[in-house]
Design an enzyme around this catalytic site. Structure first.
Site, PDB file in Angstrom:
ATOM      1  N   SER A   1      34.443  40.024  42.993  1.00 15.54           N
ATOM      2  CA  SER A   1      35.949  39.911  42.446  1.00 15.54           C
ATOM      3  C   SER A   1      35.707  39.022  41.192  1.00 15.54           C
ATOM      4  CB  SER A   1      36.641  39.268  43.577  1.00 15.54           C
ATOM      5  OG  SER A   1      38.022  38.987  43.216  1.00 15.54           O
TER       6      SER A   1
ATOM      7  N   TYR B   1      39.002  32.904  49.322  1.00 15.04           N
ATOM      8  CA  TYR B   1      38.488  34.135  49.331  1.00 15.04           C
ATOM      9  C   TYR B   1      37.539  34.280  48.089  1.00 15.04           C
ATOM     10  CZ  TYR B   1      38.621  38.782  47.145  1.00 15.04           C
ATOM     11  OH  TYR B   1      38.201  40.103  46.570  1.00 15.04           O
TER      12      TYR B   1
ATOM     13  N   LYS C   1      33.375  35.269  47.891  1.00 16.28           N
ATOM     14  CA  LYS C   1      32.617  36.433  47.325  1.00 16.28           C
ATOM     15  C   LYS C   1      31.439  35.669  46.355  1.00 16.28           C
ATOM     16  CE  LYS C   1      34.948  40.048  47.929  1.00 16.28           C
ATOM     17  NZ  LYS C   1      34.371  41.156  48.704  1.00 16.28           N
TER      18      LYS C   1
HETATM   19  N1  UFG Z   1      52.880  39.272  41.846  1.00 24.67           N
HETATM   20  C1  UFG Z   1      54.299  39.324  41.903  1.00 24.67           C
HETATM   21  N2  UFG Z   1      54.902  39.863  42.726  1.00 24.67           N
HETATM   22  C2  UFG Z   1      54.263  40.344  43.798  1.00 24.67           C
HETATM   23  C3  UFG Z   1      53.276  40.479  43.621  1.00 24.67           C
HETATM   24  C4  UFG Z   1      52.393  39.910  42.805  1.00 24.67           C
HETATM   25  O1  UFG Z   1      55.024  38.754  40.802  1.00 24.67           O
HETATM   26  O2  UFG Z   1      54.867  40.807  44.783  1.00 24.67           O
HETATM   27  C5  UFG Z   1      52.496  38.836  40.461  1.00 24.67           C
HETATM   28  C6  UFG Z   1      50.985  37.778  40.990  1.00 24.67           C
HETATM   29  O3  UFG Z   1      51.759  36.455  41.011  1.00 24.67           O
HETATM   30  C7  UFG Z   1      50.156  37.863  40.111  1.00 24.67           C
HETATM   31  C8  UFG Z   1      50.265  39.441  39.530  1.00 24.67           C
HETATM   32  O4  UFG Z   1      51.371  39.887  39.919  1.00 24.67           O
HETATM   33  O5  UFG Z   1      50.434  36.938  38.886  1.00 24.67           O
HETATM   34  C9  UFG Z   1      49.077  40.097  39.989  1.00 24.67           C
HETATM   35  O6  UFG Z   1      49.174  40.139  41.660  1.00 24.67           O
HETATM   36  P1  UFG Z   1      48.214  40.721  42.600  1.00 24.67           P
HETATM   37  O7  UFG Z   1      48.397  40.208  43.876  1.00 24.67           O
HETATM   38  O8  UFG Z   1      48.828  42.299  42.428  1.00 24.67           O
HETATM   39  O9  UFG Z   1      46.749  40.557  42.077  1.00 24.67           O
HETATM   40  P2  UFG Z   1      46.094  39.139  41.785  1.00 24.67           P
HETATM   41  O10 UFG Z   1      45.776  39.264  40.244  1.00 24.67           O
HETATM   42  O11 UFG Z   1      46.776  37.964  42.490  1.00 24.67           O
HETATM   43  O12 UFG Z   1      44.663  39.519  42.510  1.00 24.67           O
HETATM   44  C10 UFG Z   1      43.728  40.374  42.256  1.00 24.67           C
HETATM   45  C11 UFG Z   1      43.087  40.935  43.809  1.00 24.67           C
HETATM   46  C12 UFG Z   1      42.470  39.740  44.325  1.00 24.67           C
HETATM   47  C13 UFG Z   1      41.539  39.002  43.314  1.00 24.67           C
HETATM   48  C14 UFG Z   1      42.137  38.622  42.189  1.00 24.67           C
HETATM   49  C15 UFG Z   1      41.329  38.072  41.200  1.00 24.67           C
HETATM   50  O13 UFG Z   1      43.898  41.478  44.250  1.00 24.67           O
HETATM   51  O14 UFG Z   1      41.694  40.363  45.457  1.00 24.67           O
HETATM   52  O15 UFG Z   1      42.709  39.572  41.310  1.00 24.67           O
HETATM   53  O16 UFG Z   1      41.695  36.921  41.005  1.00 24.67           O
HETATM   54  F1  UFG Z   1      41.279  37.961  43.922  1.00 24.67           F
END
Ligand code: UFG
Length: 322
Positions: free
Chosen positions: A116, A140, A144
């Site tokens: 990741s 998490y 990894k």
């Molecule tokens: N977000 C919102 N509202 C939501 C969900 C997400 O505003 O309901 C925002 C988050 O705060 C973030 C962005 O949208 O800024 C993307 O969020 P995601 O949860 O879709 O994805 P992440 O970037 O947090 O996480 C992804 C993978 C993880 C991995 C990470 C790498 O899902 O498994 O990238 O840092 F660890």
């Protein structure tokens, strides 16, 4: 080639199973179906087993002489990993160790690992290339990172040859509509917006409006799950032709902010997204953007589905159908 796919019934695993079958591989899915779905799978050999139970892995290996293993099975929720690190370290590390130990014992030394972007932590440079320092900021991401270190040690000690694929933001769904993103609880951005529009959520929260980005919301690199899946097939081919261990980013080098995603969703669905602003989530970096040079150079990987419209449209088709 005979391939064992641990966690093959999950979101990214099942898309990869489909691509491998289309490419003529002989595939066995190993899954405990805790989160994976049988109806995501095409007609394929299934071994129901648990990676925490070494005996069940041995039984799968007793049945078939595998040539390579792909390992998708993992706990993936960053928030939960802060709240319950023991669960994450125990599961993600022991499941990987058990699988590696059995496969090496059976003489299989080719391994593709689902890593990741979380291994990088807060990026110091952007886009992030594979030689960027590894400083994960949540449990998490640490799991990894630790598995990657284990892989390097096993390469030195046991001649394990691996490709660790560092995913950025996996998204979208199978254009044929057979499989898509389902997590419980769902924490990812695109499904959360779509589920809200489909009245399957009471609210949608935009986490963080004060990031150092042009519009204040966080920027991510969204990569279509089918492009991710195809990269695994290419990685497997490379490992067979050139058995050298590698770490490879899978992203697009193009970023969208949360507000830009909301805007695109509104355009594609024709529905307004009424969001509630909320503080940043713990450990959310402002910007995560992949350099894709190495994937292109080593794997000959090209993006076919990762324009943001296709990502959102295929996800919308999938969620609307559920
Ligand atoms: N977000 C919102 N509202 C939501 C969900 C997400 O505003 O309901 C925002 C988050 O705060 C973030 C962005 O949208 O800024 C993307 O969020 P995601 O949860 O879709 O994805 P992440 O970037 O947090 O996480 C992804 C993978 C993880 C991995 C990470 C790498 O899902 O498994 O990238 O840092 F660890």
């Amino acid at each position: 080639m005979k391939i064992l796919i641990a966690g093959g019934a999950g979101y990214i695993g099942s898309h990869t199973v489909q691509e491998l079958i289309l490419d003529g591989y002989d595939v066995t899915v190993f899954d405990n179906f805790s989160t994976g779905k049988r109806d995501f799978l095409p007609s394929v050999r299934i071994f129901e087993g648990d990676l925490m139970d070494k005996k069940s892995i041995e039984e799968a290996f007793d049945k078939t002489d595998f040539d390579a293993v792909l390992h998708f099975a993992s706990l993936i929720e960053v928030g939960e990993s802060y709240a319950n690190p023991s669960k994450y370290y125990t599961h993600n590390l022991f499941s990987s160790l058990n699988l590696l130990d059995v496969m090496l014992k059976k003489g299989v030394n080719k391994f593709i690992f689902s890593s990741s972007a979380a291994v990088y932590g807060n990026p110091e440079t952007s886009p992030i290339s594979e030689d960027h320092p590894l400083r994960p900021i949540n449990p998490y991401g640490q799991t990894k990172y630790f598995v990657e270190k284990i892989l390097e040690d096993y390469d030195r000690a046991h001649d394990l040859k691996f490709i660790s694929l560092r995913y950025f933001n996996a998204s979208g769904a199978d254009p044929e509509g057979q499989r898509g993103e389902v997590h419980n609880p769902e924490t990812h951005l695109i499904p959360n917006i779509l589920l809200f529009l489909l009245d399957k959520r009471d609210s949608f929260f935009l986490y963080g409006t004060d990031f150092p980005t042009p519009d204040g919301s966080a920027v991510r690199d969204y990569i279509h799950v089918k492009d991710l899946a195809k990269a695994h097939v290419l990685a497997l081919k490379r490992l067979s032709l050139k058995p050298e261990s590698e770490f490879i980013n899978l992203g697009t080098n193009k970023g969208y902010s949360v507000l830009e995603i909301i805007d695109k969703v509104e355009q594609i669905t024709g529905k307004p997204v009424r969001y509630t602003t909320s503080p940043r989530r713990l450990g959310d970096p402002p910007v995560l953007l992949a350099s894709k040079d190495k994937a292109e150079r080593l794997l000959g990987w090209t993006l076919e589905y990762s324009d943001i419209e296709t990502i959102i449209q295929t996800a919308w088709n999938w969620h609307s159908k559920l």
